[in-house]
Design a protein around this motif. Sequence first.
Motif, PDB file in Angstrom:
ATOM      1  N   GLY A  69       0.845  -1.196   0.000  1.00  0.00           N
ATOM      2  CA  GLY A  69       0.000   0.000   0.000  1.00  0.00           C
ATOM      3  C   GLY A  69       0.874   1.237   0.000  1.00  0.00           C
ATOM      4  N   ILE A  70       1.432   1.557  -1.155  1.00  0.00           N
ATOM      5  CA  ILE A  70       2.388   2.670  -1.261  1.00  0.00           C
ATOM      6  C   ILE A  70       1.804   3.828  -2.063  1.00  0.00           C
ATOM      7  CG2 ILE A  70       4.424   1.238  -0.904  1.00  0.00           C
ATOM      8  CD1 ILE A  70       4.808   1.154  -3.941  1.00  0.00           C
ATOM      9  N   GLY A  71       0.485   3.931  -2.068  1.00  0.00           N
ATOM     10  CA  GLY A  71      -0.147   5.065  -2.709  1.00  0.00           C
ATOM     11  C   GLY A  71      -0.802   4.724  -4.035  1.00  0.00           C
ATOM     12  N   ILE A  72      -1.454   5.722  -4.603  1.00  0.00           N
ATOM     13  CA  ILE A  72      -2.131   5.574  -5.883  1.00  0.00           C
ATOM     14  C   ILE A  72      -1.702   6.688  -6.823  1.00  0.00           C
ATOM     15  CG2 ILE A  72      -4.140   4.389  -4.937  1.00  0.00           C
ATOM     16  CD1 ILE A  72      -5.651   7.016  -4.960  1.00  0.00           C
ATOM     17  N   GLN A  73      -1.975   6.493  -8.096  1.00  0.00           N
ATOM     18  CA  GLN A  73      -1.680   7.517  -9.085  1.00  0.00           C
ATOM     19  C   GLN A  73      -2.873   7.674 -10.005  1.00  0.00           C
ATOM     20  OE1 GLN A  73       1.855   5.304 -10.468  1.00  0.00           O
ATOM     21  NE2 GLN A  73       0.938   5.339 -12.520  1.00  0.00           N
ATOM     22  N   PRO A  74      -3.161   8.909 -10.420  1.00  0.00           N
ATOM     23  CA  PRO A  74      -4.368   9.155 -11.206  1.00  0.00           C
ATOM     24  C   PRO A  74      -4.280   8.567 -12.601  1.00  0.00           C
ATOM     25  CG  PRO A  74      -3.013  11.138 -11.086  1.00  0.00           C
ATOM     26  CD  PRO A  74      -2.388  10.131 -10.162  1.00  0.00           C
ATOM     27  N   ASN A  75      -5.412   8.085 -13.077  1.00  0.00           N
ATOM     28  CA  ASN A  75      -5.503   7.525 -14.426  1.00  0.00           C
ATOM     29  C   ASN A  75      -5.745   8.650 -15.430  1.00  0.00           C
ATOM     30  OD1 ASN A  75      -5.227   4.789 -13.599  1.00  0.00           O
ATOM     31  ND2 ASN A  75      -7.382   4.745 -13.005  1.00  0.00           N
ATOM     32  N   THR A  76      -4.678   9.274 -15.855  1.00  0.00           N
ATOM     33  CA  THR A  76      -4.776  10.441 -16.737  1.00  0.00           C
ATOM     34  C   THR A  76      -4.495  10.118 -18.200  1.00  0.00           C
ATOM     35  OG1 THR A  76      -2.457  10.983 -16.289  1.00  0.00           O
ATOM     36  CG2 THR A  76      -4.118  12.019 -14.876  1.00  0.00           C
ATOM     37  N   GLU A  77      -4.239   8.857 -18.518  1.00  0.00           N
ATOM     38  CA  GLU A  77      -3.824   8.504 -19.878  1.00  0.00           C
ATOM     39  C   GLU A  77      -4.833   8.950 -20.933  1.00  0.00           C
ATOM     40  OE1 GLU A  77      -1.602   6.024 -17.046  1.00  0.00           O
ATOM     41  OE2 GLU A  77      -3.736   6.514 -17.272  1.00  0.00           O
ATOM     42  N   LEU A  78      -6.108   8.773 -20.669  1.00  0.00           N
ATOM     43  CA  LEU A  78      -7.119   9.159 -21.645  1.00  0.00           C
ATOM     44  C   LEU A  78      -7.129  10.675 -21.835  1.00  0.00           C
ATOM     45  CD1 LEU A  78      -9.351   8.072 -23.492  1.00  0.00           C
ATOM     46  CD2 LEU A  78     -10.963   8.427 -21.591  1.00  0.00           C
ATOM     47  N   ALA A  79      -6.982  11.414 -20.742  1.00  0.00           N
ATOM     48  CA  ALA A  79      -6.929  12.872 -20.831  1.00  0.00           C
ATOM     49  C   ALA A  79      -5.706  13.333 -21.623  1.00  0.00           C
ATOM     50  CB  ALA A  79      -6.915  13.480 -19.428  1.00  0.00           C
TER      51      ALA A  79
END
Length: 418
Positions: free
Chosen positions: A240-250
């Motif tokens: 559980g070392i964090g998350i990252q936003p799914n910006t690929e489509l943007a």
Amino acid sequence: MADERTFVIVGASLTGAKAAETLRADGFTGKIILIGEETERPYERPPLSKDHLHGKEGAREKAFVHEPGWYAEHDVDLRLATRVTHLDPAARTVTLDGVDELHYDRLLLATGSRVRMLDVPGATLNGVRYLRTVDESDALLEHLRTATDVVIVGAGWIGLETAAAARHHGANVTVVELADLPLQAVLGDEVARVYRELHEAHGVTFRFGSKVASFKGSGTLSSVVLDDGTEIPADVAVVGIGIQPNTELAVDGGLAVDNGILVDAGLRTSAADVYAAGDVVNLDHPLLGRRVRVEHWANALNGGKAAGKALLGEEVTYDRVPYFFSDQYDLGMEYSGYAARDGYDRVVFRGDPSIAGGKAPEFIAFWTKDGRVLAGMNANVWDVTEPIQALVRAGHKGTAVDLAKLADPDVPLDKLLD
């Protein structure tokens, strides 16, 4: 006259589901297409690391935003197991699974986030797990029910809630964390110490200032090796070392992106008729006076509602006070506000935050700067979110309070701004 517009929502999540719900509740009669990559209908994530992971009966079903028939009943075209692979804002189209082109009149991106992966030897062994989806929660629950030794990598909210669940199931638990305290970057040293003491009182071992060098095992995990060579037995390791936003489509669509999709207070992106909401957005927050990306349930819930109104053309100012909650052992808490680690000068406690006899305390902590309340956390003290958020709003607008009275439990919180 019938509304012939098509509103497409990418992300069959809490945010996306609430946007669709708001559109129908506010009278939109056009077409709504809600698209998600998972096979499950939209659900809330907090139960995945809380009640469901503890094995509480009925918790899994309660996580779903709507009953199975709601989408058909409200004429929402729910398309699951479907990936949006391309966005063309000029043509107002999205492409599904690299094949089917879909026109939209207005588009909402609620693509959410994904877990950060740990790239070390042995990371693909059976027994190395992550927790983000309901399927991952299902699998982890079954593993925790039989595990003897559990290693948690990362002492953030997911890591600590998972540690509490693992102790609930009777496992030996070791938490590996690079920082000096759990939740240090979020809460600062003063309150982070409360969580260290809480978990230690419940038998959790911390390895601070450490990181994982490798996972060991023959097909299946047997131990976790730290950077100093220490080897810790493990049936399960939860990263559980964090998350990252799914910006690929943007990014594909040429939208402005910087640690999330950049949106204004009306949830508008840099492309016409394209909106974004939830933890994928980097919001120009009117109250905080800065850009923030909030990765919590309340933002998904309220952001989805606000986005629905924005899609309808209503003038939206999304200035909610950031809010999240956590339940660990006998300590339940709610946090309201925003205080960067280097942005406050004093933590004021109302009540004693010490762990006494292994029992969780009752207190409120306030992060302050020049007498202004920037954030507040109530721990085992309830029905105070509204006055705490009022103090936070006032504080971020420049109003200071008497800190002695702030610490005094005999002074009602709602009287501090009089």
